[in-house]
Design an enzyme around this catalytic site. Structure first.
Site, mmCIF file in Angstrom:
data_model
loop_
_atom_site.group_PDB
_atom_site.id
_atom_site.type_symbol
_atom_site.label_atom_id
_atom_site.label_comp_id
_atom_site.label_asym_id
_atom_site.label_seq_id
_atom_site.Cartn_x
_atom_site.Cartn_y
_atom_site.Cartn_z
ATOM 1 N N SER A 137 0.833 -1.217 0.000
ATOM 2 C CA SER A 137 0.000 0.000 0.000
ATOM 3 C C SER A 137 0.865 1.265 0.000
ATOM 4 O O SER A 137 2.030 1.231 0.380
ATOM 5 C CB SER A 137 -0.926 -0.023 1.219
ATOM 6 O OG SER A 137 -0.150 -0.130 2.388
ATOM 7 N N ASN A 140 -0.640 7.475 1.172
ATOM 8 C CA ASN A 140 -1.659 8.523 1.254
ATOM 9 C C ASN A 140 -2.999 8.068 1.841
ATOM 10 O O ASN A 140 -3.760 8.899 2.331
ATOM 11 C CB ASN A 140 -1.856 9.205 -0.106
ATOM 12 C CG ASN A 140 -2.418 8.271 -1.152
ATOM 13 O OD1 ASN A 140 -2.243 7.059 -1.061
ATOM 14 N ND2 ASN A 140 -3.087 8.812 -2.143
ATOM 15 N N THR A 166 6.427 2.702 4.155
ATOM 16 C CA THR A 166 7.149 2.938 5.407
ATOM 17 C C THR A 166 6.524 4.126 6.138
ATOM 18 O O THR A 166 6.231 4.042 7.336
ATOM 19 C CB THR A 166 8.643 3.141 5.120
ATOM 20 O OG1 THR A 166 9.109 1.926 4.522
ATOM 21 C CG2 THR A 166 9.420 3.408 6.391
ATOM 22 N N ASP A 201 12.274 -5.823 -3.507
ATOM 23 C CA ASP A 201 12.533 -6.788 -4.587
ATOM 24 C C ASP A 201 12.542 -8.218 -4.051
ATOM 25 O O ASP A 201 12.091 -9.147 -4.724
ATOM 26 C CB ASP A 201 13.890 -6.495 -5.253
ATOM 27 C CG ASP A 201 13.819 -5.243 -6.111
ATOM 28 O OD1 ASP A 201 12.751 -4.594 -6.119
ATOM 29 O OD2 ASP A 201 14.832 -4.909 -6.758
ATOM 30 N N GLU A 236 -2.797 -0.309 -8.941
ATOM 31 C CA GLU A 236 -3.368 1.042 -9.018
ATOM 32 C C GLU A 236 -2.180 1.997 -8.980
ATOM 33 O O GLU A 236 -1.460 2.041 -7.982
ATOM 34 C CB GLU A 236 -4.228 1.338 -7.794
ATOM 35 C CG GLU A 236 -5.354 0.378 -7.547
ATOM 36 C CD GLU A 236 -6.103 0.713 -6.260
ATOM 37 O OE1 GLU A 236 -7.309 0.457 -6.230
ATOM 38 O OE2 GLU A 236 -5.496 1.213 -5.297
ATOM 39 N N CYS A 270 -4.445 9.936 -5.801
ATOM 40 C CA CYS A 270 -4.252 9.484 -7.182
ATOM 41 C C CYS A 270 -5.287 10.120 -8.085
ATOM 42 O O CYS A 270 -5.030 10.397 -9.251
ATOM 43 C CB CYS A 270 -4.355 7.964 -7.249
ATOM 44 S SG CYS A 270 -5.906 7.331 -6.616
ATOM 45 N N THR A 271 -6.498 10.347 -7.535
ATOM 46 C CA THR A 271 -7.608 10.864 -8.330
ATOM 47 C C THR A 271 -7.726 12.386 -8.268
ATOM 48 O O THR A 271 -8.746 12.929 -8.689
ATOM 49 C CB THR A 271 -8.926 10.257 -7.827
ATOM 50 O OG1 THR A 271 -8.928 10.386 -6.405
ATOM 51 C CG2 THR A 271 -9.093 8.817 -8.215
ATOM 52 N N GLU A 366 2.867 14.031 -12.869
ATOM 53 C CA GLU A 366 1.965 13.984 -11.703
ATOM 54 C C GLU A 366 2.668 14.668 -10.535
ATOM 55 O O GLU A 366 3.642 14.128 -10.000
ATOM 56 C CB GLU A 366 1.687 12.517 -11.349
ATOM 57 C CG GLU A 366 0.796 12.374 -10.134
ATOM 58 C CD GLU A 366 0.656 10.943 -9.635
ATOM 59 O OE1 GLU A 366 1.673 10.217 -9.552
ATOM 60 O OE2 GLU A 366 -0.473 10.544 -9.316
#
Ligand code: NAP
Ligand code: G3H
Length: 463
Positions: A137, A140, A166, A201, A236, A270-271, A366
Site C-alpha cells: 500500500s 496517502n 514505510t 525486490d 493502481e 491518485c484521483t 503527476e
C-alpha cells in the site's frame, strides 16, 4: 544480523512518532512461511466463517477510530476530518466486502447446448483462493488502501502478506492489529515492514507469493511488474486526471468541483484533478472563479485544529522540492502564476498556473501536490486529443450541460472512469476502480477485487 529499526517522523512536526522493524530476508521468509502454513486451514473454512471475522474487524475498527485517526494525522499529515472519514469509510468497506462475499455464486454449465456437446457431461464452476497475496500500500491512504486489498483477499480464502508504505506503516500496523483482535487465526495476516528500496525486490520475487496487489507510483509499479515475471498483478498507479470544461458548462459548479478535486489533502490523491483543459471562450471566466475559491482554502498544519484543512504540508521535503521544481519550470517557460507559488518547509501554498502549454513538465507529470495547471484549447477535439496524449489513464471529468456531448466525449477518453459534472474520485468503494495505460492493471472495487484475488476452478462431471 543486527536488529534494525526505522524511525518514523511526522511530516507535521519532524518529530519521531514511532519506529518499525527493518525486516531481514530471514524474517520475511519466516512471515511468508507462516502465511503458507495458515493457508490450508483458512481456505478450508466456509465463506460464512470468514465473513464473520470481517464483520468483527469492521466493528473493532470503529471502536478504535479516535486512536487510529490521531495516528493518521501525525503519520501522514491528514486533517482530522479526513482521517475520521478514512477510518469510517474503511469500516464500511470491510463490512460490505463480507456482505458481497455472501452473494458470490458458483454455476454449472451444461454441454449439450453446443454442437458436438454431450448430454452426459456438465461442468461445475467455483471460485477458489489464489494463495498468498502480497498487498503493498501507499502512504496517502494508509488504512483504506490497505484494507481494500486485505479484506477481499481474506474473504476469498487467501492469506496475506501486508507490506505498508514505510511512511504509513504505524497506521498500517494498527489496522493489522484490528484484524488480529477480530480473532484471525495465526499466520493468516502477516505484516512485513522495511523500506521498499531495501526489501521490496526480495518480497515481490519470493517464491512463496502467488499474487501481488499493489498501489503506488507508476515508477515502482513498473519496476515490480518487471521483477515479478509470471506472478499475476493488480495495480493502481499514478494519474494525471483532466477536468475538461466545455463552453456550455455551469462554471460555478465546475470551479467548485475542480478546486475541491485538485487541492484536498494537498493534491496527494491518485484521483486529484491534475490539469484543467478549458475551452478558450470560457477559460478566463473559469480561471477567475477558480482563483477566488482557491483564496478561501484553508492552509496550514492540521495538528492544531479539529476541523478540516485543505492544504497541509506534503509528506516530505523531497516531494515539496519536486512540486516546487515543476512550478519554477512552468513559470520560466511563460505560465502565468495566478496564486500561490510559495513554500514554507514542506508546505506548498495552493498554486494555480494559467496558460500552461505542452512544452511544460507540469502539463504531463503527476505533481502529487497542490498545484493546478490550466491549459486553453480551441476546440472539443483538441481537448480530447490533449487529454489522451497523457501516459496516464485513471479518470477524467467532463463539465457540460449537454448530456449527449458528455457521453460523446466520455466515449473518446482513454481512462478507466469518466465523471460527468463532478470531480474525479474513487468510490463509492463497490464501484469498479481502474486505471488504463500507465495508471494500472486490472480492476479494483469490492466485488471486482474479490474476483481478481480468486480464480475459477472447473470440475467436469461425466455421467
Ligand atoms: P511509492 O513510492 O510507489 O510506494 C508505494 C509502495 O511501494 C510503498 O509501500 C513502498 O514502500 C513500496 N515499494 C517501493 N519500492 C518497492 C519495491 N522495489 N518493491 C516493492 N515495494 C516497493 O508510492 P507512494 O509515494 O507511497 O504513493 C504515491 C503514488 O501512489 C502516486 O503516484 C499516486 O498516484 C499513487 N497512488 C495510486 C492510487 C490508485 O488507486 N491509482 C492510489 C493511491 C496512490 P516504502 O514506503 O517502504 O518505499
Ligand atoms: O489516492 C488514491 C485514492 O484511491 C483516491 O481516493 O478519490 O476517494 O480520494 P479518493
Amino acid at each position: 544480523m543486527l536488529n534494525r529499526t526505522i524511525d518514523i517522523y511526522s511530516p507535521l512536526t519532524n518529530e519521531v512518532i514511532g519506529n518499525v522493524k527493518a525486516m531481514s530476508k530471514e524474517e520475511v521468509d519466516e512471515s511468508i512461511k507462516k502465511s503458507r502454513e495458515a493457508l490450508t486451514e483458512w481456505r478450508a473454512k466456509s465463506t460464512a466463517d470468514r465473513m464473520e471475522y470481517l464483520y468483527r474487524a469492521s466493528e473493532i475498527l470503529l471502536e478504535r477510530k479516535e486512536e487510529l485517526a490521531d495516528l493518521i494525522v501525525k503519520e501522514v499529515g491528514k486533517d482530522r476530518k479526513s482521517a475520521y472519514s478514512e477510518v469510517e469509510r474503511t469500516s464500511e468497506l470491510i463490512h460490505f466486502t463480507a456482505d458481497t462475499a455472501k452473494n458470490l455464486e458458483g454455476r454449472s454449465i451444461p454441454t449439450e447446448t453446443v454442437l458436438g456437446g454431450s448430454k452426459n457431461k456438465f461442468a461445475i464452476i467455483q471460485r477458489e483462493p489464489i494463495g498468498v497475496i502480497l498487498a503493498i500500500s501507499p502512504f496517502n491512504y494508509p488504512v483504506n488502501l490497505a484494507a481494500s486489498k486485505i479484506a477481499p483477499a481474506l474473504v476469498g480464502g487467501n492469506t496475506v502478506i501486508f507490506k505498508p508504505a514505510t511512511q504509513g506503516s504505524l497506521s498500517g500496523i494498527m489496522l493489522a492489529e484490528v484484524f488480529q483482535a477480530a480473532g484471525l487465526p495465526d499466520g493468516v495476516l502477516n505484516v512485513v515492514t522495511g523500506k521498499g528500496s531495501e526489501i521490496g525486490d526480495y518480497v515481490v520475487t519470493h517464491p512463496g507469493i502467488n499474487f501481488i496487489n499493489f498501489t503506488g507510483s507508476t515508477k515502482v509499479g513498473q519496476h515490480i511488474a518487471k521483477e515479478a515475471k509470471m506472478i499475476p498483478l493488480l495495480m493502481e498507479l499514478g494519474g494525471k486526471d483532466a477536468a475538461i470544461v466545455l463552453e456550455d458548462a455551469d462554471l460555478e459548479l465546475a470551479a467548485t468541483q475542480i478546486v475541491a478535486g485538485a487541492f484536498s489533502y494537498s493534491g496527494q490523491r491518485c484521483t486529484a484533478i491534475k490539469r484543467v483543459i478549458a475551452l478558450d471562450k470560457i477559460a478566463e471566466e473559469l480561471q477567475e472563479k477558480i482563483n477566488k475559491k482557491v483564496a478561501s482554502l484553508k492552509v496550514g498544519n492540521p495538528q492544531y485544529t479539529e476541523g478540516s484543512i485543505d492544504v497541509v504540508p506534503l509528506i516530505d521535503d523531497k516531494s515539496a522540492d519536486y512540486v516546487e521544481g515543476l512550478i519554477t519550470e512552468a513559470k520560466e517557460k511563460g505560465a502565468k502564476l495566478l496564486c500561490g507559488g510559495t513554500r514554507e518547509g514542506n508546505l506548498i501554498y495552493p498554486t494555480v498556473l494559467d496558460y500552461v502549454t505542452a512544452d511544460m513538465r507540469i502539463a504531463w507529470e503527476e505533481p502529487f501536490g497542490p498545484v493546478l495547471p490550466i491549459i486553453h484549447v480551441k476546440s472539443e477535439d483538441e481537448a480530447v486529443e490533449l487529454a489522451n496524449q497523457s501516459e496516464y489513464g485513471l479518470q477524467s471529468a467532463v463539465f457540460t450541460n449537454n448530456i449527449h456531448k458528455a457521453f460523446e466525449i466520455a466515449s473518446k477518453l482513454e481512462v478507466g472512469t469518466v465523471q460527468i459534472n463532478n470531480k474525479t474520485e474513487r468510490g463509492p468503494d463497490h464501484l469498479p476502480f481502474l486505471g488504463i495505460k500507465n495508471s494500472g492493471i486490472g480492476v479494483q472495487g469490492i466485488s471486482y477485487s474479490i474476483e481478481a484475488m480468486t480464480r475459477i476452478k472447473s470440475t467436469v462431471i461425466n455421467v
